[in-house]
Design a protein around this motif. Structure first.
Motif, mmCIF file in Angstrom:
data_model
loop_
_atom_site.group_PDB
_atom_site.id
_atom_site.type_symbol
_atom_site.label_atom_id
_atom_site.label_comp_id
_atom_site.label_asym_id
_atom_site.label_seq_id
_atom_site.Cartn_x
_atom_site.Cartn_y
_atom_site.Cartn_z
ATOM 1 N N GLY A 135 19.581 17.220 -42.478
ATOM 2 C CA GLY A 135 19.766 18.316 -41.679
ATOM 3 C C GLY A 135 21.062 19.060 -41.489
ATOM 4 O O GLY A 135 21.512 19.484 -40.534
ATOM 5 N N VAL A 136 22.082 18.745 -42.581
ATOM 6 C CA VAL A 136 23.387 19.312 -42.758
ATOM 7 C C VAL A 136 23.574 20.209 -43.659
ATOM 8 O O VAL A 136 23.204 20.217 -44.656
ATOM 9 C CB VAL A 136 24.338 17.909 -42.548
ATOM 10 C CG1 VAL A 136 24.281 17.157 -41.551
ATOM 11 C CG2 VAL A 136 24.420 17.284 -43.929
ATOM 12 N N ASP A 137 24.439 21.345 -43.628
ATOM 13 C CA ASP A 137 24.790 22.078 -44.530
ATOM 14 C C ASP A 137 26.236 22.226 -44.835
ATOM 15 O O ASP A 137 26.741 22.921 -45.355
ATOM 16 C CB ASP A 137 24.356 23.700 -44.033
ATOM 17 C CG ASP A 137 24.692 23.940 -42.437
ATOM 18 O OD1 ASP A 137 25.840 23.333 -42.097
ATOM 19 O OD2 ASP A 137 24.441 25.176 -41.942
ATOM 20 N N SER A 138 26.950 21.302 -44.330
ATOM 21 C CA SER A 138 28.457 21.220 -44.412
ATOM 22 C C SER A 138 28.779 19.941 -44.506
ATOM 23 O O SER A 138 28.358 19.223 -43.750
ATOM 24 C CB SER A 138 29.187 22.180 -43.602
ATOM 25 O OG SER A 138 30.621 21.907 -43.663
ATOM 26 N N ALA A 139 29.936 19.438 -45.360
ATOM 27 C CA ALA A 139 30.110 18.090 -45.498
ATOM 28 C C ALA A 139 31.117 17.824 -44.114
ATOM 29 O O ALA A 139 31.286 16.639 -43.725
ATOM 30 C CB ALA A 139 31.375 17.920 -46.583
ATOM 31 N N LYS A 140 31.614 18.777 -43.569
ATOM 32 C CA LYS A 140 32.095 18.756 -42.103
ATOM 33 C C LYS A 140 31.372 17.998 -41.018
ATOM 34 O O LYS A 140 31.739 17.927 -39.948
ATOM 35 C CB LYS A 140 32.941 20.235 -41.832
ATOM 36 C CG LYS A 140 34.006 20.336 -42.605
ATOM 37 C CD LYS A 140 34.808 21.495 -42.120
ATOM 38 C CE LYS A 140 35.937 21.975 -43.290
ATOM 39 N NZ LYS A 140 36.735 23.230 -42.666
ATOM 40 N N LYS A 141 29.990 18.279 -41.229
ATOM 41 C CA LYS A 141 28.970 17.606 -40.397
ATOM 42 C C LYS A 141 28.440 16.335 -40.645
ATOM 43 O O LYS A 141 27.563 15.699 -40.192
ATOM 44 C CB LYS A 141 27.797 18.713 -40.373
ATOM 45 C CG LYS A 141 28.083 19.996 -39.854
ATOM 46 C CD LYS A 141 26.951 20.933 -39.877
ATOM 47 C CE LYS A 141 27.168 22.250 -39.439
ATOM 48 N NZ LYS A 141 26.082 23.052 -39.445
ATOM 49 N N LEU A 142 29.375 15.405 -41.570
ATOM 50 C CA LEU A 142 29.082 14.238 -41.845
ATOM 51 C C LEU A 142 29.768 13.221 -41.262
ATOM 52 O O LEU A 142 29.884 12.020 -41.743
ATOM 53 C CB LEU A 142 29.214 13.999 -43.530
ATOM 54 C CG LEU A 142 28.128 14.877 -44.340
ATOM 55 C CD1 LEU A 142 28.803 14.742 -45.971
ATOM 56 C CD2 LEU A 142 26.760 14.153 -44.392
ATOM 57 N N GLY A 143 30.158 13.436 -40.078
ATOM 58 C CA GLY A 143 30.804 12.316 -39.145
ATOM 59 C C GLY A 143 30.052 11.143 -38.940
ATOM 60 O O GLY A 143 28.978 11.450 -38.608
ATOM 61 N N GLY A 144 30.674 10.057 -39.343
ATOM 62 C CA GLY A 144 29.947 8.775 -39.289
ATOM 63 C C GLY A 144 28.859 8.443 -40.371
ATOM 64 O O GLY A 144 28.088 7.276 -40.262
ATOM 65 N N ALA A 145 28.725 9.134 -41.299
ATOM 66 C CA ALA A 145 27.783 8.875 -42.396
ATOM 67 C C ALA A 145 28.372 7.907 -43.286
ATOM 68 O O ALA A 145 29.485 7.894 -43.409
ATOM 69 C CB ALA A 145 27.654 10.545 -43.385
#
Length: 338
Positions: A135-145
């Protein structure tokens, strides 16, 4: 003082040993009758085996072009599959003659390994692929991944740099072999998978449900990929460099594997030099004047190689993008054969 003497002695040894081995690859390749190329352990579109067990791909075509230059026969090559940890050691030790494996050209690699890049056969950038279920469309939303990555690569360094510069926490999952990374990612052991975008695109075609995965828009880096040889061996360096440039020049002048014989009649002096109608270009390399003709006849020009391995005729169906000829807005610019 003792440390200085040891260092000085080592430097002299390296200089002498380097001089003793300089310029030998061309003669050794001629003597054994084939070119030994280092390739990846399997990246579709670049170097991978087909259903018959034969190696195919953009990087393999470059190896075939080098063989054609040396022997007027594109079949006179062998490949050594190498992972990221093995590739430079194999070239340094002489196990292979040339590294045609997708390898990023960098200052550090040109100045610290005793190796040197000869040109770029694919301009790429690093990206990241995730499952749409994330459910993410940007690498900037991968916090903690968790992010799967190969060790000993510019990819690993770029990943850390990008997340650090964007102040985003992540957990690397470091796996040595590429196929094991793919299995780990598809099995859900990591949230994301990072490598060159071309590799992500080719890998996606091999997954059970390709439409389930998306490559996010961010570019983590510049990745000029190309062949490498040992330093201090200029004749061999030139063979590898100009085999690639001949494929690029052929595309620019519209010379293909299908029309190359007809193009022998061209009145264009550039075409005449490329195809050996005007003598001398082969002699300067130490090969037959028809060396570029033989490449084009048996392997094709750069555009033909791209189309069948990565473009519309391949499962990847990648756009040329940066790898288009310079007149079409790309970066591919063959050096003059003259």
């Amino acid at each position: 003082m003792k440390t200085f003497k040891i260092a000085a002695a080592a430097a002299v040894f390296l200089a002498v040993s380097g001089a003793a081995h300089a310029g030998t690859t061309f003669d050794n390749v001629k003597k054994k009758g084939f070119v030994q190329c280092g390739v990846s352990t399997g990246v579709p579109g670049f170097s991978a085996t087909d259903s018959k067990g034969e190696w195919k791909g953009l990087d393999v075509d470059l190896c075939r072009a080098i063989a054609s230059t040396m022997f007027n026969d594109a079949s006179k090559f062998k490949v050594t599959p190498l992972n990221t940890q093995q590739r430079f050691t194999a070239l340094q030790s002489g196990e292979i003659d040339v590294l045609t494996r997708n390898t990023t050209q960098t200052l550090t690699r040109d100045t610290t390994l005793g190796l040197i890049g000869t040109g770029v056969n694919y301009y790429d950038s690093q990206g990241v692929m995730v499952s749409k279920d994330l459910g993410v469309d940007s690498a900037k939303k991968l916090g903690g991944a968790t992010v799967c990555v190969q060790p000993g690569t510019t990819t690993e360094l770029n990943l850390a740099d990008w997340f650090r510069s964007n102040k985003i926490d992540f957990k690397p999952v470091v796996i040595d072999k590429y196929d094991e990374i793919v299995r780990a990612f598809s099995a859900g052991r990591c949230d994301a998978f990072t490598t060159d975008k071309s590799q992500l695109a080719s890998t996606r075609t091999t997954l059970e449900n390709p439409d389930k995965y998306v490559i996010l828009p961010e570019n983590f880096s510049k990745e000029p990929l190309g062949p490498m040889v040992r330093q201090g061996d200029e004749q061999w360096f030139n063979v590898v460099r100009w085999a690639l440039n001949a494929m690029l020049e052929a595309e620019e002048y519209g010379i293909t594997s299908k029309n190359v014989d007809e193009m022998l009649k061209s009145s264009n002096p550039n075409v005449q030099r490329i195809l050996g109608v005007t003598p001398g270009m082969g002699k300067n390399l130490g090969v037959d004047d028809k060396w570029a003709y033989n490449i084009i006849k048996s392997v094709g020009n750069y555009g033909e190689s791209f189309e069948r391995n990565l473009g519309g005729a391949s499962p990847m169906k990648l756009q040329r993008g940066l790898n288009a000829q310079w007149q079409q807005g790309g970066l591919m610019y063959g050096w003059p054969v003259r």
